[in-house]
Design an enzyme around this catalytic site. Structure first.
Site, PDB file in Angstrom:
ATOM      1  N   ARG A 163      30.184  45.273  44.320  1.00 40.50           N
ATOM      2  CA  ARG A 163      31.433  45.978  44.007  1.00 40.50           C
ATOM      3  C   ARG A 163      31.303  46.607  42.613  1.00 40.50           C
ATOM      4  O   ARG A 163      31.300  45.898  41.611  1.00 40.50           O
ATOM      5  CB  ARG A 163      32.636  45.035  44.054  1.00 40.50           C
ATOM      6  CG  ARG A 163      33.928  45.722  43.589  1.00 40.50           C
ATOM      7  CD  ARG A 163      35.204  45.025  44.010  1.00 40.50           C
ATOM      8  NE  ARG A 163      35.449  43.764  43.352  1.00 40.50           N
ATOM      9  CZ  ARG A 163      36.623  43.104  43.394  1.00 40.50           C
ATOM     10  NH1 ARG A 163      37.642  43.621  44.074  1.00 40.50           N
ATOM     11  NH2 ARG A 163      36.755  41.948  42.793  1.00 40.50           N
ATOM     12  N   ASP A 446      41.272  35.943  38.199  1.00 39.25           N
ATOM     13  CA  ASP A 446      40.497  37.097  37.770  1.00 39.25           C
ATOM     14  C   ASP A 446      41.452  38.165  37.270  1.00 39.25           C
ATOM     15  O   ASP A 446      42.639  37.905  37.083  1.00 39.25           O
ATOM     16  CB  ASP A 446      39.589  37.599  38.897  1.00 39.25           C
ATOM     17  CG  ASP A 446      40.357  38.134  40.106  1.00 39.25           C
ATOM     18  OD1 ASP A 446      41.597  38.291  40.024  1.00 39.25           O
ATOM     19  OD2 ASP A 446      39.708  38.416  41.129  1.00 39.25           O
TER      20      ASP A 446
END
Length: 527
Positions: A163, A446
């Site tokens: 990603r 996160d």
């Protein structure tokens, strides 16, 4: 294959040690090719995001696009998934840290997503070392020696996906023709240049997760980047396969269009739940009808989240694409059986709902969660690699359903405010210290979950909402809670970045206008 040179490329940070292996003149020249071909268009699309936000602020609610009705109603499908992406029943995610990559690849999950984005603090060292780690992982030479043990790859490992950072983020350490390069193009370009052919030679391929897309035009930009990248490196067209994270409220109205725009590169959509909740607040948060209660009460079963996930499964399976479920953020405890029991029960419940709804796979954040998620999906899938044949024709989702943010029994409480402040500041302290995936209160947090924390505080403050005990959320209350939580964190260990995290949290939780992404001002504070 064309040659690439790095004329016009400036690297404004040290290139030392193994960084020289990935930041070669040819690789940087390849990134320059992508920058010159697509950066103007990227900037135009980011300006379109700002225009769209102004429309939303005026009360123009999102809806399914009339001009793309033909795409939604058309009879088309994405290409079949490659063999090593046919079975994605459990995927594990994590930053591009060397030890975490080895553990994730060895975890027993079918897929590992190496993350330069939400789980990564994008220091120059982290991003460049992450590219080195990917080179080694692809060639199966990755290992790590610590005083405690040696880490190396098992014989059987997860399929690797990468990603890159989102379209909105810069890589400030690299300039091309005097312009700061896109972090997306930098991450993708360096990785693809070094690994695409090697991956194909090893019987797999260059597979990606694409974050933060808000429209099919942004997906079309990736399509064109992929086509140029493949042609420039003599890689067969369609070798790249991309999974898109549907993690913005606007993308939820364009799922068909996004798959269609990616064309031969499309393979799956993922329900990026935490960023999705943040997006609802960010895009619609000035409207009092979209005020959300405490984060803990915004579960996957509330109306707007239920509508979004069911529509995702129906859309994917109608088009022959995989539907991948959301993150299980719980962290099992190897020391506290009670904590472990609660975490595993919640994960099992979440994955049972997803597998029953027709998802082909799901996400976990910790290797210890792979067995329970696998067990749940095994019961539904058996020997089948997926359940693409479950078309979910019973699902009918309207624009009103996607915007139905009612949370039965939802409340805004002092505990919810304190949790947002505490987690937000703790996470930012970790991020500013170079760690982008932080274990906080038995959850893996996160950037996406930190965005929920600060945007909820902003929304409650903006609307002056009242807590369940009758007190109004105002700046005085927020400041008091911030100081109390900072004091508690300081007593526990006083991280060096705590004061900077406190200052940053207040900035992104109270500023007018709303700060689009906390990672933008946070990145300015990173070395």
């Amino acid at each position: 294959m064309a040659g690439f040179d790095d004329a016009g490329v400036e690297v404004l940070a040290p290139v030392e040690g193994r960084a020289r292996e990935v930041l070669t003149p040819e690789a940087l020249g390849f990134v320059a090719l992508l920058h010159r071909g697509f950066d103007r268009r990227r900037r135009e699309l980011l300006e379109r995001r700002r225009e769209r936000q102004r429309e939303l602020d005026r009360g123009v609610l999102p809806t399914f696009l009339p001009e793309t009705r033909g795409v939604r109603e058309g009879d088309w499908r994405v290409p079949p998934a490659p063999a090593d992406l046919a079975d994605r029943r459990v995927e594990i995610t994590g930053p591009v840290d060397r030890k975490m990559m080895i553990n994730a690849l060895n975890s027993g999950a079918r897929v590992f997503m190496a993350d330069f984005e939400d789980a990564n603090s994008p220091t120059w060292a982290n991003c460049v070392q992450g590219q080195v780690n990917l080179v080694d992982a692809v060639r199966r030479t990755i290992s790590l020696e610590t005083p405690e043990r040696r880490y190396a790859l098992a014989e059987r490992t997860a399929t690797l996906l990468v990603r890159p950072r989102g379209w909105h983020l810069p890589e400030k350490h690299v300039r091309i023709d005097g312009e700061t390069v896109s972090a997306s193009l930098f991450d993708f370009g360096i990785w693809f240049f070094h690994n695409a052919r090697e991956l194909l030679d090893r019987g797999t391929g260059p597979y990606l997760y694409l974050p933060k897309l808000e429209s099919h035009e942004e997906a079309a930009l990736w399509h064109d980047v992929f086509a140029l990248a493949e042609d420039s490196l003599a890689v067969p067209r369609g070798s790249i396969r991309a999974t898109v994270l549907v993690e913005t409220i606007l993308a939820a109205f364009e799922m068909d269009e996004i798959l269609h725009a990616l064309g031969p590169y499309a393979t799956a959509l993922n329900a990026g739940r935490w960023d999705y909740i943040f997006s609802v607040i960010k895009k619609l948060g000035r409207d009092p009808r979209f005020v959300l209660p405490d984060r803990a009460q915004v579960t996957m079963t509330v109306p707007f989240m239920r509508a979004y996930t069911e529509l995702l499964v129906r859309t994917c399976h109608r088009r022959g694409a995989h539907a991948i479920g959301g993150m299980a953020a719980f962290i099992p405890s190897r020391r506290d059986p009670a904590v472990n029991e609660v975490a595993l029960a919640k994960v099992r419940e979440d994955k049972e709902r997803e597998s029953t709804d027709g998802f082909d796979g799901t996400w976990v954040a910790h290797p210890d969660l792979v067995p329970v998620a696998t067990e749940v999906f095994d019961r539904v899938l058996g020997e089948r690699p997926n359940q693409l044949d479950r078309l979910r024709e019973d699902v009918r989702v309207t624009a009103a359903d996607l915007l139905d943010v009612r949370v039965p029994g939802g409340r805004i409480t002092e505990e919810g405010l304190r949790t947002n402040v505490d987690v937000g500041i703790r996470y930012l302290a970790s991020w500013l210290g170079g760690v982008g995936a932080a274990a906080i209160h038995n959850l893996m947090e996160d950037a996406a979950t930190a965005e929920i924390c600060r945007s909820q505080v902003w929304q409650w403050l903006h609307h002056g909402v009242r807590l369940a005990d009758g007190r109004r959320v105002d700046r005085r209350l927020v400041d008091a809670v911030v100081e109390e939580q900072v004091g508690r964190i300081r007593e526990e260990g006083n991280p060096a970045t705590l004061d900077a995290a406190r200052e940053l949290f207040l900035e992104v939780a109270t500023a007018e206008p709303f700060v689009e992404f906390l990672t933008l001002p946070a990145y300015e504070r990173l070395g």
